[in-house]
Motif scaffolding. Structure first.
Motif, mmCIF file in Angstrom:
data_model
loop_
_atom_site.group_PDB
_atom_site.id
_atom_site.type_symbol
_atom_site.label_atom_id
_atom_site.label_comp_id
_atom_site.label_asym_id
_atom_site.label_seq_id
_atom_site.Cartn_x
_atom_site.Cartn_y
_atom_site.Cartn_z
ATOM 1 N N THR A 275 0.862 -1.182 0.000
ATOM 2 C CA THR A 275 0.000 0.000 0.000
ATOM 3 C C THR A 275 0.894 1.226 0.000
ATOM 4 O O THR A 275 1.637 1.460 0.960
ATOM 5 C CB THR A 275 -0.902 0.022 1.248
ATOM 6 N N ASP A 276 0.845 1.971 -1.078
ATOM 7 C CA ASP A 276 1.681 3.166 -1.171
ATOM 8 C C ASP A 276 1.083 4.278 -0.333
ATOM 9 O O ASP A 276 -0.044 4.706 -0.576
ATOM 10 C CB ASP A 276 1.797 3.633 -2.625
ATOM 11 N N PRO A 277 1.824 4.759 0.636
ATOM 12 C CA PRO A 277 1.308 5.878 1.427
ATOM 13 C C PRO A 277 1.292 7.139 0.584
ATOM 14 O O PRO A 277 2.212 7.390 -0.195
ATOM 15 C CB PRO A 277 2.323 5.992 2.573
ATOM 16 N N SER A 278 0.240 7.891 0.706
ATOM 17 C CA SER A 278 0.151 9.119 -0.081
ATOM 18 C C SER A 278 0.966 10.211 0.586
ATOM 19 O O SER A 278 1.042 10.292 1.805
ATOM 20 C CB SER A 278 -1.306 9.566 -0.219
ATOM 21 N N MET A 279 1.580 11.034 -0.230
ATOM 22 C CA MET A 279 2.266 12.222 0.272
ATOM 23 C C MET A 279 2.009 13.350 -0.705
ATOM 24 O O MET A 279 2.115 13.169 -1.915
ATOM 25 C CB MET A 279 3.765 12.000 0.441
ATOM 26 N N GLY A 280 1.669 14.500 -0.189
ATOM 27 C CA GLY A 280 1.364 15.626 -1.054
ATOM 28 C C GLY A 280 -0.118 15.734 -1.328
ATOM 29 O O GLY A 280 -0.952 15.031 -0.755
ATOM 30 N N CYS A 281 -0.449 16.618 -2.235
ATOM 31 C CA CYS A 281 -1.834 17.048 -2.419
ATOM 32 C C CYS A 281 -2.585 16.340 -3.540
ATOM 33 O O CYS A 281 -3.745 16.654 -3.793
ATOM 34 C CB CYS A 281 -1.852 18.552 -2.691
ATOM 35 N N GLY A 282 -1.936 15.401 -4.215
ATOM 36 C CA GLY A 282 -2.526 14.811 -5.418
ATOM 37 C C GLY A 282 -3.861 14.131 -5.220
ATOM 38 O O GLY A 282 -4.691 14.105 -6.128
ATOM 39 N N GLU A 283 -4.090 13.569 -4.045
ATOM 40 C CA GLU A 283 -5.328 12.822 -3.818
ATOM 41 C C GLU A 283 -6.369 13.635 -3.063
ATOM 42 O O GLU A 283 -7.417 13.130 -2.690
ATOM 43 C CB GLU A 283 -5.016 11.529 -3.057
ATOM 44 N N SER A 284 -6.082 14.889 -2.834
ATOM 45 C CA SER A 284 -7.005 15.749 -2.084
ATOM 46 C C SER A 284 -8.204 16.138 -2.939
ATOM 47 O O SER A 284 -8.131 16.191 -4.165
ATOM 48 C CB SER A 284 -6.265 17.013 -1.636
ATOM 49 N N ILE A 285 -9.318 16.460 -2.280
ATOM 50 C CA ILE A 285 -10.478 16.975 -3.009
ATOM 51 C C ILE A 285 -10.219 18.399 -3.486
ATOM 52 O O ILE A 285 -10.937 18.914 -4.328
ATOM 53 C CB ILE A 285 -11.760 16.961 -2.159
ATOM 54 N N ALA A 286 -9.191 19.015 -2.915
ATOM 55 C CA ALA A 286 -8.863 20.402 -3.256
ATOM 56 C C ALA A 286 -7.350 20.529 -3.436
ATOM 57 O O ALA A 286 -6.666 21.143 -2.615
ATOM 58 C CB ALA A 286 -9.351 21.345 -2.168
ATOM 59 N N PRO A 287 -6.804 19.933 -4.491
ATOM 60 C CA PRO A 287 -5.335 19.870 -4.609
ATOM 61 C C PRO A 287 -4.657 21.231 -4.676
ATOM 62 O O PRO A 287 -3.573 21.406 -4.121
ATOM 63 C CB PRO A 287 -5.129 19.064 -5.890
ATOM 64 N N TYR A 288 -5.282 22.201 -5.352
ATOM 65 C CA TYR A 288 -4.624 23.502 -5.471
ATOM 66 C C TYR A 288 -4.749 24.314 -4.180
ATOM 67 O O TYR A 288 -3.847 25.076 -3.833
ATOM 68 C CB TYR A 288 -5.165 24.265 -6.675
ATOM 69 N N PHE A 289 -5.834 24.143 -3.470
ATOM 70 C CA PHE A 289 -5.948 24.736 -2.138
ATOM 71 C C PHE A 289 -4.878 24.125 -1.238
ATOM 72 O O PHE A 289 -4.149 24.839 -0.533
ATOM 73 C CB PHE A 289 -7.343 24.478 -1.562
ATOM 74 N N CYS A 290 -4.788 22.820 -1.266
ATOM 75 C CA CYS A 290 -3.806 22.092 -0.465
ATOM 76 C C CYS A 290 -2.385 22.545 -0.800
ATOM 77 O O CYS A 290 -1.554 22.773 0.091
ATOM 78 C CB CYS A 290 -3.978 20.602 -0.716
ATOM 79 N N GLN A 291 -2.102 22.700 -2.089
ATOM 80 C CA GLN A 291 -0.767 23.128 -2.495
ATOM 81 C C GLN A 291 -0.478 24.546 -2.023
ATOM 82 O O GLN A 291 0.654 24.866 -1.659
ATOM 83 C CB GLN A 291 -0.633 23.040 -4.024
ATOM 84 N N TYR A 292 -1.483 25.388 -2.021
ATOM 85 C CA TYR A 292 -1.302 26.751 -1.515
ATOM 86 C C TYR A 292 -0.936 26.711 -0.027
ATOM 87 O O TYR A 292 -0.033 27.425 0.424
ATOM 88 C CB TYR A 292 -2.573 27.574 -1.731
ATOM 89 N N VAL A 293 -1.628 25.872 0.733
ATOM 90 C CA VAL A 293 -1.301 25.707 2.150
ATOM 91 C C VAL A 293 0.135 25.213 2.305
ATOM 92 O O VAL A 293 0.897 25.705 3.143
ATOM 93 C CB VAL A 293 -2.277 24.716 2.823
ATOM 94 N N THR A 294 0.503 24.252 1.481
ATOM 95 C CA THR A 294 1.863 23.717 1.533
ATOM 96 C C THR A 294 2.886 24.812 1.273
ATOM 97 O O THR A 294 3.921 24.893 1.947
ATOM 98 C CB THR A 294 2.020 22.598 0.485
ATOM 99 N N GLN A 295 2.593 25.676 0.298
ATOM 100 C CA GLN A 295 3.508 26.759 -0.027
ATOM 101 C C GLN A 295 3.628 27.753 1.132
ATOM 102 O O GLN A 295 4.698 28.298 1.380
ATOM 103 C CB GLN A 295 3.032 27.482 -1.285
ATOM 104 N N VAL A 296 2.537 27.983 1.843
ATOM 105 C CA VAL A 296 2.606 28.850 3.017
ATOM 106 C C VAL A 296 3.524 28.229 4.070
ATOM 107 O O VAL A 296 4.372 28.911 4.660
ATOM 108 C CB VAL A 296 1.197 29.094 3.606
ATOM 109 N N MET A 297 3.369 26.931 4.295
ATOM 110 C CA MET A 297 4.211 26.253 5.275
ATOM 111 C C MET A 297 5.681 26.253 4.851
ATOM 112 O O MET A 297 6.582 26.364 5.682
ATOM 113 C CB MET A 297 3.741 24.807 5.464
ATOM 114 N N ARG A 298 5.927 26.127 3.571
ATOM 115 C CA ARG A 298 7.307 26.042 3.079
ATOM 116 C C ARG A 298 7.971 27.403 2.907
ATOM 117 O O ARG A 298 9.203 27.510 2.955
ATOM 118 C CB ARG A 298 7.333 25.303 1.725
ATOM 119 N N ASN A 299 7.178 28.474 2.703
ATOM 120 C CA ASN A 299 7.767 29.749 2.293
ATOM 121 C C ASN A 299 7.504 30.930 3.209
ATOM 122 O O ASN A 299 8.102 31.992 3.011
ATOM 123 C CB ASN A 299 7.278 30.104 0.877
ATOM 124 N N ASP A 300 6.616 30.796 4.186
ATOM 125 C CA ASP A 300 6.340 31.940 5.043
ATOM 126 C C ASP A 300 7.395 32.036 6.137
ATOM 127 O O ASP A 300 7.575 31.094 6.924
ATOM 128 C CB ASP A 300 4.949 31.821 5.670
#
Length: 895
Positions: free
Chosen positions: A316-341
């Motif tokens: 079972t491949d564990p998921s990492m990142g936003c690809g399987e989210s219902i809101a991938p671009y929202f999720c990616q925006y959150v990720t960018q805040v965590m990585r860049n703020d």
């Protein structure tokens, strides 16, 4: 840190391999664990003292844990994405199947519950084997020692700043060769003894189960059970438990998620493959099963059945990142805040928090709005557009299509949804219709440089206009023509000489009108005229105060000191109508401030963050601040109702569900379009345009609709869904003073030439029309009449000018004359079109009482003049033409 970089010798072998200890080490162990043993050698005594003086307090730091991003669905938190360096899901003691404990202890430390941290028998056996020079280094590490080693290795994972530092730290923590290796082993033993004096056996065993590596990035027994067999640790059976217990000795060699093999033999052929039944892992499993049988943990039948059964992984491949989210671009925006703020520390600290900190990140996303927005994107915008060859050029070889929508809660800045037309892919992708860039964001948060704002940027001119006390109902010259100079206190000299002459939508020529009408119809030339009467620097500062920067993070050039380059084809004045690239997120925040009575709330995507110990993590500052005067905001909202009302530039984007709305359209050339919509509760920015290059939106279609109209479908659908869940109300009433009719002085231009008169009036802000020429005593061609006349009139009033024919004369005064004499006098003056009118009056003496027009009026020879006289009897033949007796006035005689 990708754990595939760890070598067998440097990591797995170091972690779990056996160490060749000197006889002195054996004596030290014996002396420390069993002090009753007599030690007579002075050297041995010294060695024991040295051992006892080693540090004994092991700092068990925070466990490296995955971080998880959540959204709230009603009252339940739902996982959106997970980030990790070590895929680990810690469990309690009771959440691990007992057979797993049996398998691990039998194979790794059968006397675990009997020794004091070091297994004397196992260590002695390892020493003797190693001294004899056996082909394999023998293991003697207890579970406690292995736990210590894993804790030290995890310190490396926390502290190392790069791969080089990490690999060096691993080697130092696991190397068992040479003098330094012996010293490390002794220190490990010292820690293990102290560990057992502080913690219970079960705590140590559980700690080891949760920290141990099981190959690659899989850490801890629960993650391993799920990774390799698709079950939680509590559901492991005998064969599975024996397989996982065998793995800990050499995790990357024994892993069973690589069907192509884990190592190669001397001939270069892969070994431990699915094809060979995971040969090496199977051998290690059989060893574990044998030890379990020997310890009486399982029966012979259980042993035999497990040995016969092949290893059948259910990876079972564990998921990492936003690809399987219902809101991938929202999720990616959150990720960018965590990585860049910067609020989360420097670059490495931010990365560690996200990938190792075990954070629980609770977002602002509303799944109801997100789903509605995603559906609208799917229904009304294509993933890709096939561009006809004729639309491509050398400079524009492969333009691509994009669209995005972002919805922001007005009074909090909470971002409720982010969607776009493409399929999300992590990182960079060249596949058409895919993207990892968040179009709604900017370069810092999302990786997007923004898009030309078009007429949505007119908001800031409107706000500055009202802030300066100017009226929505002031009439301005909004016609198309060159405008210069421009006031701009941001630049040297305080002004710009750039000419600005732009087209309007559908090549309209413009008109005299009001800011109210300019806003409703989005008239470029009207807004340029407004800006010409303002300070460009102030307009830029209004944008900046509302959080709008260029997409690359640089300030709007209108706010700079003139050192930024002004391109010849993009003079600064054009910025007021949206030539700069900005992000949809920033524009949504700015329009939300208008709907929020002038209070600007910085958009935010995170509600709360909790660390692995349950403590709140300080969030980036996303404050709310009053930046627009409430009266100005209310009046701007009043004007912004126009675009979404009937006849407005964006009326087809209104869901017309009864919710009061404000909004604005935006178009830049033919390749970027926008629609802003907002209730008093939620603001949405919809952008549809060229994500790369310049795609002609007007001549490309989706489902029969030109792409430039897709924004209206998005706005109508998304705003309609928002209105169901967020009930908007009425906007505040506008300020009456900002709606006043503005009166100005209208100068007199009588006697001027037509050209001079027009220049004078236009400079004063009036529109001019030329009427029919009139007879006047003015020289021919000069202005004879103007309507309205000079005085205080509404700004921008249309003034009608009539030029002189040069034939006008003053009408003579003929009162008191008999009619015949009056007619003669008028005729002599050139007024031949005359008529008589008698008024009966008993006291009348038959003389003229008035003329129409009156005496002194300037008129031409063609002007008809009515002569009125009074007589006791007006009957018959114009009676009264002959004066009564005694009134000798001369004239044309009697009859």
């Amino acid at each position: 840190m990708p754990h595939s970089k760890r070598t067998t010798a440097g990591v797995a072998g170091g972690l779990l391999g056996l160490i060749g200890l000197s006889t002195v080490a054996g004596v030290l162990i014996t002396a420390t664990v069993t002090p009753a043993v007599a030690v007579t050698s002075a050297a041995a005594t010294s060695a024991i003292d040295m051992f006892n003086n080693l540090p004994s307090v092991l700092n068990i730091g925070k466990q490296i844990l995955p971080s998880t991003i959540y959204y709230t669905d009603g009252k339940k938190s739902v996982k959106m994405a997970t980030y990790y360096d070590q895929n680990r899901s810690p469990v309690t003691f009771k959440q691990i199947a007992p057979v797993m404990y049996d398998a691990l202890l039998s194979s790794e430390d059968p006397r675990f519950y009997e020794h004091g941290g070091i297994d004397i028998m196992g260590t002695t056996r390892a020493i003797l084997s190693n001294v004899k020079g056996g082909s394999d280094t023998q293991g003697g590490s207890s579970i406690s020692q292995q736990y210590v080693k894993n804790v030290k290795v995890q310190e490396c994972d926390w502290d190392a700043k790069n791969d080089e530092e990490l690999n060096k730290c691993w080697r130092e923590a696991t190397d068992s060769s040479g003098v330094e290796g012996y010293q490390r082993k002794l220190q490990e033993m010292r820690y293990a003894i102290a560990l057992e004096q502080k913690y219970s056996k079960n705590d140590i065993l559980l700690g080891y189960m949760n920290i141990a590596n099981f190959g690659g990035t899989t850490y801890g027994i629960d993650a391993a059970a799920m990774r390799y067999f698709g079950v939680h640790a509590s559901k492991l059976n005998l064969a599975q438990a024996a397989t996982l217990a065998g793995m800990v000795q050499n995790p990357n060699t024994y892993r069973i998620d690589l069907p192509g093999g884990t190592i190669k033999d001397r001939a270069g052929k892969p070994v431990n493959t699915a094809k060979d039944g995971y040969k090496l892992t199977k051998q290690r499993q059989e060893y574990v099963l044998g030890r379990m049988l020997e310890d009486g943990k399982i029966t012979q039948k259980q042993h035999d059945d497990a040995v016969k059964a092949p290893i059948v992984p259910k990876v079972t491949d564990p998921s990492m990142g936003c690809g399987e989210s219902i809101a991938p671009y929202f999720c990616q925006y959150v990720t960018q805040v965590m990585r860049n703020d910067p609020a989360f520390g420097d670059k490495e600290q931010r990365r560690q928090l996200l990938y190792k900190g075990g954070l629980k990140i609770y977002t602002t996303l509303d799944p109801r709005i997100q789903k509605a927005s995603a559906k609208a994107q799917k229904d009304y915008t294509p993933t890709t557009v096939t561009v006809p060859a004729y639309q491509k050029t050398k400079k524009n070889p492969d333009p691509t299509f994009g669209s995005a929508s972002v919805s922001v809660e007005v009074d909090t800045g909470r971002v409720l949804a982010i969607t776009q037309n493409t399929k999300y892919t992590a990182g960079t992708s060249k596949a058409k219709g895919t993207s990892g860039i968040v179009y709604a964001g900017d370069l810092q948060f999302g990786g997007s440089g923004g898009f030309n704002a078009g007429s949505t940027f007119k908001l800031f001119t409107l706000l500055d206009w009202l802030d300066k006390g100017k009226s929505l109902n002031q009439v301005l010259d909004g016609r198309k023509h060159n405008r210069t100079p421009w006031t701009d206190r941001c630049v040297a000299g305080g002004s710009l000489g750039n000419n600005a002459d732009v087209h309007n939508y559908q090549q309209r020529g413009g008109y005299f009108g009001t800011p109210m009408r300019f806003t409703k119809e989005s008239l470029n030339t009207g807004f340029l005229e407004m800006a010409r009467q303002l300070d460009l620097c102030d307009i830029g500062n209004v944008a900046q105060s509302l959080g709008v920067m260029r997409g690359d993070g640089s300030p709007i050039p209108l706010t700079t000191d003139g050192t930024s380059k002004i391109q010849a084809d993009n003079p600064v004045p054009y910025e007021v109508i949206g030539s700069d690239n900005v992000s949809p997120m920033a524009m949504a925040g700015a329009y939300a401030a208008v709907a929020n009575k002038g209070v600007y709330c910085q958009p935010r995507v995170i509600d709360k963050i909790v660390d692995s110990e349950g403590n709140d993590v300080k969030l980036p500052d996303r404050s709310c601040k009053q930046v627009i005067d409430p009266k100005v905001a209310a009046t701007a909202a009043y004007a912004l109702k126009g675009p979404l009302e009937r006849g407005g530039s964006g009326d087809v984007g209104n869901p017309n569900d009864g919710t009061p709305l404000i909004g604005k359209t935006g178009t830049h050339e033919d390749y970027q379009t926008w629609l802003m919509t907002s209730s008093t509760k939620v603001t949405t920015a919809n952008w549809v345009g060229s994500s790369f290059g310049q795609l002609d939106l007007y001549h490309n279609y989706f489902q029969g609709v030109s792409l430039n109209n897709a924004r209206f479908s998005l706005g109508r659908s998304i705003q309609g869904a928002i209105d169901k869940y967020y009930k908007g109300g009425d906007f505040p009433q506008p300020d009456n003073n900002l709606l006043r009719t503005v009166k100005v002085n209208l100068p007199s231009v009588i006697g001027m030439s037509q050209d001079d008169a027009e220049k004078t009036l236009k400079k004063a802000g009036f529109q001019v029309t030329i009427g029919k020429p009139v007879d006047s005593d003015q020289p021919k061609g000069l202005v004879a009449e103007q309507s309205p006349g000079a005085g205080r009139v509404a700004a921008g009033t249309a003034v009608t000018l009539q030029l002189s024919t040069g034939q006008g004369k003053a009408i003579p005064d003929v009162t008191g004359r008999v009619p015949a004499e009056a007619i003669a006098i008028l005729g002599a003056a050139g007024f031949t079109r005359t008529s008589l009118q008698c008024q009966t009056n008993p006291g009348g003496d038959g003389t003229v009482t008035s003329t129409d027009p009156s005496a002194g009026t300037i008129a031409g020879p063609s002007k008809k003049i009515t002569v009125t006289y009074q007589s006791p009897d007006c009957k018959g033949g114009g009676g009264g033409i002959i004066p009564p007796p005694g009134k000798g006035h001369g004239g044309n005689g009697g009859n």
